[in-house]
Write an enzyme that holds these catalytic residues in place. Structure first.
Site, PDB file in Angstrom:
ATOM      1  N   TYR A  56       0.845  -1.203   0.000  1.00 49.80           N
ATOM      2  CA  TYR A  56       0.000   0.000   0.000  1.00 49.80           C
ATOM      3  C   TYR A  56       0.874   1.244   0.000  1.00 49.80           C
ATOM      4  CZ  TYR A  56      -4.991   0.063  -0.127  1.00 49.80           C
ATOM      5  OH  TYR A  56      -6.268   0.080  -0.589  1.00 49.80           O
ATOM      6  N   GLU A  58      -0.320   4.893  -0.531  1.00 48.26           N
ATOM      7  CA  GLU A  58      -1.030   6.163  -0.724  1.00 48.26           C
ATOM      8  C   GLU A  58      -0.071   7.343  -0.589  1.00 48.26           C
ATOM      9  OE1 GLU A  58      -4.430   6.335   1.829  1.00 48.26           O
ATOM     10  OE2 GLU A  58      -5.531   4.861   0.644  1.00 48.26           O
ATOM     11  N   ASP A 202      -6.342  13.987 -25.029  1.00 49.53           N
ATOM     12  CA  ASP A 202      -6.501  12.600 -24.604  1.00 49.53           C
ATOM     13  C   ASP A 202      -5.931  11.722 -25.719  1.00 49.53           C
ATOM     14  OD1 ASP A 202      -7.233  10.078 -23.885  1.00 49.53           O
ATOM     15  OD2 ASP A 202      -9.319  10.572 -23.407  1.00 49.53           O
ATOM     16  N   THR A 228      -3.963   6.482 -21.723  1.00 50.55           N
ATOM     17  CA  THR A 228      -3.843   5.127 -21.192  1.00 50.55           C
ATOM     18  C   THR A 228      -2.429   4.658 -21.509  1.00 50.55           C
ATOM     19  OG1 THR A 228      -4.604   4.171 -23.266  1.00 50.55           O
ATOM     20  CG2 THR A 228      -6.281   4.547 -21.571  1.00 50.55           C
ATOM     21  N   LYS A 231      -2.527   0.866 -24.861  1.00 47.33           N
ATOM     22  CA  LYS A 231      -2.939   0.778 -26.271  1.00 47.33           C
ATOM     23  C   LYS A 231      -1.675   0.782 -27.138  1.00 47.33           C
ATOM     24  CE  LYS A 231      -7.432   2.562 -24.944  1.00 47.33           C
ATOM     25  NZ  LYS A 231      -8.461   3.627 -25.054  1.00 47.33           N
ATOM     26  N   ARG A 237      -2.347  -2.329 -18.386  1.00 43.08           N
ATOM     27  CA  ARG A 237      -3.566  -1.516 -18.317  1.00 43.08           C
ATOM     28  C   ARG A 237      -3.400  -0.480 -17.212  1.00 43.08           C
ATOM     29  NH1 ARG A 237      -6.733  -4.097 -21.713  1.00 43.08           N
ATOM     30  NH2 ARG A 237      -8.230  -2.419 -21.570  1.00 43.08           N
TER      31      ARG A 237
END
Ligand SMILES: *Cc1c(COP(=O)(O)O)cnc(C)c1O
Length: 422
Positions: A56, A58, A202, A228, A231, A237
């Site tokens: 974790y 954060e 984008d 992203t 692609k 991903r």
């Protein structure tokens, strides 16, 4: 074969393992033409499946809410440095879980609910998250949409300017999911400046082409670049937001704590590896080959009488309008799937049919290029598509099965990255 590839998975959960093995076979044996898909390298796959998963984190490197970050901080800082270097930007945030949450973070950073935002209409090739009605971005914000000229299939920059000056949107999105032509970032920048809007490029679809120098870069023209990573960029991903220094704080705050909790560290590692790969000469060659293949495939389809939106392509993507073939997009897509050619059905601009049963199919060349197919094979690919569409019109299942065998036979000599040799 996959029992030895994923031994622990097979021992623990043979049912699930069998699904993975079947998917490996499917990805090996079919011609994958969905333009948003690709094959990640074995190195990216390995990085994305590591024990970084267990942590974790954060916060951001050097500013975490959990201890034990000595390795994670290095991984994330490396990904950030590589993103900045590759795309020539001041600041990069590599934590967004995917492209849609990345765009939501942009709204959180620059707009209030109810504000006007502007993007390309979904049926024209835009993305849901650019303020389209069925998306949260279109219900929490007031989305206004631009499109393409009916005669040319190209973005109507005069109409974009007019709409921007009338509506004065807080945010303007350029980029989309079904745009076969080069985006003029400078034109959008002058419109956004005139309208007083934050401009977001984008580039989810074309990030790999930009990194490889096969599409102009929005860096220097826009306020924020959203992308992203999975692609054309050929990473795991995930997503990234990149911006000028002046927006760095707003973007970081919007991603965490504004929208997300702990980053997916195993994905961050995969992104770092993909960015390293994207900085190599071989990736530049891949990016240019993606475009060369798409142009060759478009030419071959035109020669077979197909109608292409905008008459061709400048990038990795081709939008085929099947109206003149009397085979709806969905019927064609399903027949192509049975023929071992995987595409998606798609609306075409001004489509008279419904989005769930549209007139077109969308194809692209990233995956086949990653396997090493070249312009010399694009005539064959076009021939298979033509035969499959014809077979779809006649419900000729035998013809589809024949094509499927031919596809598998060709692909057996072009092993896919990250997959076992079958
Ligand atoms: C794919 C895509 C997205 C969304 O990415 P997800 O990871 O599927 O959420 C956003 N914008 C554009 C232009 C895209 O092509």
């Amino acid at each position: 074969m996959s029992a030895s590839r994923h031994p622990a998975l097979f021992a623990t959960d043979p049912e699930l393992a069998s699904f993975v093995a079947a998917e490996e076979n499917l990805q090996a044996e079919t011609l994958r033409l969905i333009p948003s898909e690709n094959y990640v390298s074995a190195a990216v796959l390995e990085a994305s499946g590591t024990v970084l998963q267990n942590k974790y984190s954060e916060g951001y490197p050097g500013r975490r809410y959990y201890e034990g970050q000595q390795n994670i901080d290095k991984v994330e800082a490396l990904a950030v440095e590589r993103a900045k270097g590759l795309f020539g930007v001041d600041h990069a945030n590599v934590q967004p879980y995917s492209g849609s949450p990345a765009n939501l973070a942009v709204y959180l950073a620059f707009a209030e609910p109810g504000d006007t935002v502007m993007g390309m209409a979904l049926p024209m090739g835009g993305h849901l998250t650019h303020g389209w009605g069925v998306s949260a971005t279109g219900s929490w914000f007031r989305g206004v949409q631009y499109g393409v000229r009916p005669e040319t299939g190209l973005i109507d920059y005069d109409a974009v300017r007019e709409l921007a000056l009338t509506e004065r949107p807080k945010i303007i999105f350029c980029g989309g999911t079904a745009l076969p032509r080069t985006i003029d970032f400078a034109a959008f920048a002058s419109i956004a400046e005139e309208a007083g809007s934050v401009l977001v490029a984008d580039v989810a679809h074309i990030a790999g082409l930009i990194a490889g120098g096969a599409h102009p870069s929005p860096a220097g023209h826009v306020d924020v670049i959203s992308t992203t990573t999975h692609k054309t960029l050929r990473g795991p991903r995930g997503a990234m937001l990149m911006c000028r220094e002046e927006h760095a704080k707003a973007i970081d705050k919007a991603v965490f704590p504004g929208l997300q909790g702990g980053p997916h560290n195993q994905t961050t590692a995969g992104i770092a590896v993909a960015l390293h790969e994207a900085a190599q000469p071989a990736f530049t060659a891949y990016a240019h080959a993606v475009v060369a293949n798409a142009k060759a495939l478009a030419e071959a389809l035109l020669a077979r009488g197909f109608d292409l939106v905008s008459g061709g392509t400048d990038n990795h993507l081709i939008l085929m309008d099947l109206t003149s073939r009397d085979v709806p997009g969905k019927v064609a897509a399903k027949a192509l799937d049975r023929a071992g050619i995987v595409v998606n059905y798609n609306t075409v601009p001004f489509d008279p049919r419904k989005p769930f049963d549209p007139s077109g199919i969308r194809i692209g060349t990233p995956s086949l290029t990653s396997r090493g197919l070249g312009v010399g094979q694009m005539g064959q690919v076009a021939e298979w598509i033509a035969r499959a569409v014809e077979a779809a019109a006649k419900s000729d299942e035998a013809a589809l099965a024949t094509i499927r065998a031919e596809v598998a036979s060709l692909l057996s000599t072009y092993p896919a990255p990250g997959l076992p040799l079958s």
